[in-house]
Design a protein around this motif. Structure first.
Motif, mmCIF file in Angstrom:
data_model
loop_
_atom_site.group_PDB
_atom_site.id
_atom_site.type_symbol
_atom_site.label_atom_id
_atom_site.label_comp_id
_atom_site.label_asym_id
_atom_site.label_seq_id
_atom_site.Cartn_x
_atom_site.Cartn_y
_atom_site.Cartn_z
ATOM 1 N N VAL A 168 6.092 1.606 -5.780
ATOM 2 C CA VAL A 168 5.533 3.126 -5.746
ATOM 3 C C VAL A 168 5.900 3.971 -6.808
ATOM 4 C CG1 VAL A 168 5.699 5.211 -4.287
ATOM 5 C CG2 VAL A 168 6.115 3.515 -3.325
ATOM 6 N N PHE A 169 4.418 4.126 -7.406
ATOM 7 C CA PHE A 169 4.145 4.669 -8.843
ATOM 8 C C PHE A 169 3.889 6.227 -8.014
ATOM 9 C CE2 PHE A 169 3.242 1.101 -9.864
ATOM 10 C CZ PHE A 169 4.114 0.384 -10.738
ATOM 11 N N LEU A 170 4.753 7.711 -8.565
ATOM 12 C CA LEU A 170 3.764 8.374 -8.603
ATOM 13 C C LEU A 170 3.296 9.714 -10.107
ATOM 14 C CD1 LEU A 170 6.236 10.660 -6.042
ATOM 15 C CD2 LEU A 170 4.187 9.499 -5.421
ATOM 16 N N CYS A 171 1.851 9.833 -9.853
ATOM 17 C CA CYS A 171 1.470 9.988 -11.407
ATOM 18 C C CYS A 171 0.983 11.329 -11.440
ATOM 19 C CB CYS A 171 0.721 9.503 -11.987
ATOM 20 S SG CYS A 171 1.327 7.216 -12.232
ATOM 21 N N GLN A 172 1.421 12.275 -12.171
ATOM 22 C CA GLN A 172 1.151 13.531 -12.633
ATOM 23 C C GLN A 172 1.858 14.793 -13.272
ATOM 24 O OE1 GLN A 172 2.193 16.917 -9.085
ATOM 25 N NE2 GLN A 172 -0.727 16.334 -8.855
ATOM 26 N N MET A 197 0.124 2.321 -4.670
ATOM 27 C CA MET A 197 1.045 1.735 -3.693
ATOM 28 C C MET A 197 0.774 0.538 -4.395
ATOM 29 S SD MET A 197 1.995 3.848 -0.476
ATOM 30 C CE MET A 197 3.423 2.503 -0.057
ATOM 31 N N VAL A 198 2.108 -0.556 -4.613
ATOM 32 C CA VAL A 198 1.410 -2.040 -5.646
ATOM 33 C C VAL A 198 2.118 -2.509 -3.794
ATOM 34 C CG1 VAL A 198 1.615 -3.690 -6.849
ATOM 35 C CG2 VAL A 198 0.709 -1.404 -7.406
ATOM 36 N N ALA A 199 2.099 -3.872 -3.417
ATOM 37 C CA ALA A 199 2.455 -4.709 -2.604
ATOM 38 C C ALA A 199 3.196 -5.882 -3.477
ATOM 39 C CB ALA A 199 1.512 -5.303 -1.139
ATOM 40 N N ARG A 205 9.505 10.362 1.264
ATOM 41 C CA ARG A 205 8.785 10.439 2.660
ATOM 42 C C ARG A 205 7.993 8.760 2.421
ATOM 43 N NH1 ARG A 205 7.710 14.747 6.038
ATOM 44 N NH2 ARG A 205 7.152 12.181 6.974
ATOM 45 N N LEU A 206 7.324 8.466 1.748
ATOM 46 C CA LEU A 206 7.543 6.904 0.861
ATOM 47 C C LEU A 206 7.467 5.961 1.436
ATOM 48 C CD1 LEU A 206 4.982 7.602 -1.549
ATOM 49 C CD2 LEU A 206 3.920 7.165 0.357
ATOM 50 N N ARG A 207 9.046 6.130 0.712
ATOM 51 C CA ARG A 207 9.897 5.613 0.856
ATOM 52 C C ARG A 207 10.352 5.001 2.470
ATOM 53 N NH1 ARG A 207 14.810 6.481 -3.000
ATOM 54 N NH2 ARG A 207 15.757 3.972 -2.180
ATOM 55 N N THR A 208 10.916 5.719 2.592
ATOM 56 C CA THR A 208 10.411 6.128 4.513
ATOM 57 C C THR A 208 9.866 5.179 5.600
ATOM 58 O OG1 THR A 208 12.277 7.995 4.420
ATOM 59 C CG2 THR A 208 11.774 7.584 6.409
ATOM 60 N N ALA A 209 8.379 6.063 4.929
ATOM 61 C CA ALA A 209 7.530 5.264 5.878
ATOM 62 C C ALA A 209 7.054 3.906 5.681
ATOM 63 C CB ALA A 209 6.140 6.262 5.236
ATOM 64 N N CYS A 210 7.544 3.297 4.582
ATOM 65 C CA CYS A 210 7.445 1.802 4.395
ATOM 66 C C CYS A 210 8.758 0.675 5.282
ATOM 67 C CB CYS A 210 8.093 0.808 2.719
ATOM 68 S SG CYS A 210 6.327 1.958 1.795
ATOM 69 N N ARG A 212 5.217 -11.369 -6.692
ATOM 70 C CA ARG A 212 4.325 -11.333 -6.438
ATOM 71 C C ARG A 212 3.084 -10.320 -6.473
ATOM 72 N NH1 ARG A 212 -0.426 -12.684 -4.061
ATOM 73 N NH2 ARG A 212 1.066 -13.877 -2.747
ATOM 74 N N PHE A 213 2.929 -9.811 -7.375
ATOM 75 C CA PHE A 213 2.123 -8.475 -7.522
ATOM 76 C C PHE A 213 0.712 -8.727 -6.162
ATOM 77 C CE2 PHE A 213 3.024 -6.916 -11.874
ATOM 78 C CZ PHE A 213 3.789 -5.448 -11.184
ATOM 79 N N GLY A 214 0.222 -8.045 -5.398
ATOM 80 C CA GLY A 214 -0.748 -8.027 -4.081
ATOM 81 C C GLY A 214 -1.606 -7.051 -3.568
ATOM 82 N N GLY A 215 -1.898 -6.712 -3.069
ATOM 83 C CA GLY A 215 -2.625 -5.886 -2.960
ATOM 84 C C GLY A 215 -2.676 -3.857 -3.546
ATOM 85 N N ARG A 216 -3.476 -3.177 -3.565
ATOM 86 C CA ARG A 216 -2.835 -2.213 -4.105
ATOM 87 C C ARG A 216 -3.675 -0.459 -3.725
ATOM 88 N NH1 ARG A 216 -3.683 -4.987 -10.076
ATOM 89 N NH2 ARG A 216 -2.255 -6.678 -7.953
ATOM 90 N N LEU A 217 -3.220 0.368 -4.148
ATOM 91 C CA LEU A 217 -3.991 1.715 -3.063
ATOM 92 C C LEU A 217 -3.454 3.125 -3.432
ATOM 93 C CD1 LEU A 217 -3.789 1.625 0.690
ATOM 94 C CD2 LEU A 217 -3.059 3.909 -0.819
ATOM 95 N N ARG A 218 -4.607 3.800 -4.405
ATOM 96 C CA ARG A 218 -3.985 4.598 -4.521
ATOM 97 C C ARG A 218 -5.020 5.708 -4.271
ATOM 98 N NH1 ARG A 218 -6.676 8.262 -7.072
ATOM 99 N NH2 ARG A 218 -8.340 7.954 -6.377
ATOM 100 N N LEU A 219 -4.507 6.918 -4.366
ATOM 101 C CA LEU A 219 -4.885 8.246 -3.524
ATOM 102 C C LEU A 219 -4.272 9.390 -4.497
ATOM 103 C CD1 LEU A 219 -6.367 9.005 -1.596
ATOM 104 C CD2 LEU A 219 -4.394 9.677 0.201
ATOM 105 N N GLY A 220 -5.328 10.328 -4.823
ATOM 106 C CA GLY A 220 -4.867 12.015 -4.583
ATOM 107 C C GLY A 220 -3.437 12.013 -4.172
ATOM 108 N N ILE A 221 -2.654 12.893 -5.060
ATOM 109 C CA ILE A 221 -1.028 13.287 -4.387
ATOM 110 C C ILE A 221 -1.626 15.055 -3.787
ATOM 111 C CG2 ILE A 221 0.846 14.626 -5.062
ATOM 112 C CD1 ILE A 221 1.066 12.957 -7.397
#
Length: 459
Positions: free
Chosen positions: A94-98, A42-44, A119-124, A51-60
């Protein structure tokens, strides 16, 4: 197709404008420094130009039942972290990479992950931050979860651009930004050995060393001697590594493995379970010795085999710290994430992971470690925390992420290292009980707690 622009630079700097899903998908590895396979990213975005800001990555997470809680946590972490650094984001990508298991089912993977994307869209959205674009990247193609127009976002997906052929690739090359393979490749350099013969030899060496070293680590009078011996041995191994000829990463790792004996590795791994010893070793963080130290910490992490997996938290955290200190933020994030996978309660890894992700300057901690090295002391844990603690809600980001901690491979986190994984491992091949099944195992756990948490000095 959604019409929007994202700029990779701040106002007044050279900027690259990205238009649409194709250029966003191409930009992802340059934003992260690697190809984040098996990951949600996820990238802010900030400002009218995005403008790109913070980014966060986690395993699916593998289990769909975890998608809802994980989506809520990720959205909250990204928004609150952005507010502390650059202000509340105006949108999120949001990127889902798998990839599919056989490399031929990208569309099936996309459809399987669609509820997670929703769910990610709803949470944001619940935090009043819209998701501007949500992409699935699988098997060399990408799909948009936000664009309903099949003319630009067909059901079969669109092929990714050839590496190095886009504007983003040219700009990254000009700026000296390099993509170092996949996340899986970077993790492989830090994960335990799998060759049966090598694993057995190293595990036996650790079994031999533990009954002698662990009681000494628990003895206040003997701990100082163990620290001196551990640091002296680590220095010897670093000098040996530094004398070796430089080689490509894969060859370098194999060469470093051959330079260090099993008993030598076992002694240093166990010695680093003491917090003060580990903190003194953290002072090898810059200049020529930093690269030798990094290679040593990677080698030791690969030696934490079998039931000693939790012991990898110390060398992995040191590898993450040296990487961050020397400007390798992607490498630091990977090493620290693996450290927390090995031991989710490892305080030093928690603090470093948070500080690295929040974009703090490592110089303040370097200064703290330099001063401690000059005085011949170990930096106090409270001083380290004070250096990193710039947010009012101290530690909140770490706590929120740790409520659910799925593995990068989609499974659950590894259990405690000294819980035998199965009945077949309770006894050695000779039929006699292993030392870890008796009081030595309990002493090892006590030593690790001493070096990790408890009182103020046990960090």
């Amino acid at each position: 197709m959604n019409k929007h622009q994202e700029s990779t630079g701040r106002a007044g700097e050279q900027q690259i404008t990205l238009r649409g899903p194709a250029e966003l998908a191409d930009a992802l590895p340059y934003l992260m420094g690697f190809y984040p396979n098996d990951s949600v990213v996820m990238v802010a975005l900030h400002g009218g130009r995005g403008r790109f800001g913070g980014r966060l990555r986690l395993g699916i997470p593998q289990a769909p039942g975890e998608w809802g809680p994980v989506a809520d946590q990720l959205a909250e972490c990204l928004v609150s972290g952005s507010e502390r650094r650059e202000g509340r984001p105006d949108a999120i990508v949001v990127f889902l990479c798998q990839d599919s298991p056989d490399g031929s089912g990208g569309r099936l993977t996309m459809e399987r992950l669609r509820p997670f994307a929703q769910r990610l869209r709803t949470a944001c959205g619940a935090l009043d931050v819209p998701v501007l674009e949500a992409l699935c990247i699988s098997d060399g193609r990408y799909w948009s979860y936000c664009c309903p127009d099949p003319r630009c976002c067909p059901d079969q997906g669109s092929p990714l651009a050839m590496p190095g052929t886009t504007v983003m690739a040219a700009a990254a090359a000009y700026a000296g930004v390099h993509v170092r393979g996949t996340l899986r490749d970077m993790e492989a350099r830090l994960q335990p050995w799998r060759t049966p013969a090598a694993v057995t030899a190293q595990e036996e060496a650790l079994d031999r060393a533990a009954p002698t070293l662990i009681p000494r680590l628990l003895d206040e009078r003997a701990r100082g001697e163990v620290a001196t011996e551990t640091l002296r041995m680590a220095r010897t191994l670093m000098a040996r590594i530094e004398e070796a000829q430089p080689a490509p990463p894969a060859l370098s790792d194999a060469g470093d493995d051959q330079l260090i004996g099993s008993d030598e590795a076992a002694a240093v791994i166990l010695g680093l379970q003491d917090r003060e010893t580990r903190d003194k070793a953290a002072a090898w963080m810059e200049g020529a010795e930093a690269q030798a130290a990094l290679r040593l910490w990677r080698t030791l992490a690969r030696r934490c085999v079998g039931p000693y997996g939790e012991h990898a938290a110390a060398p992995l955290t040191l590898a993450g710290w040296v990487s961050w200190s020397t400007g390798d933020e992607p490498g630091a994030r990977v090493a620290l994430a693996l450290a927390l996978r090995a031991d989710p309660d490892y305080t030093f890894a928690q603090l470093l992971h948070r500080a690295c992700n929040e974009g703090l300057d490592p110089e303040a901690l370097r200064r703290c470690l330099r001063e401690a090295a000059v005085e011949g002391a170990s930096p106090d844990a409270r001083a380290v925390e004070a250096v990193m603690d710039t947010a009012d809600d101290r530690g909140a980001m770490v706590r929120r992420v740790r409520r659910v901690r799925p593995r990068l491979d989609g499974g659950r986190g590894q259990g405690r290292a000294h819980r035998r994984p199965g009945g077949e491992r309770v006894k050695a091949s000779s039929g006699s009980p292993r030392p870890w099944t008796s009081a030595a195992g309990r002493r090892s756990r006590e030593a690790r707690r001493y070096g990790r948490r408890g009182s103020r000095t046990r960090r």
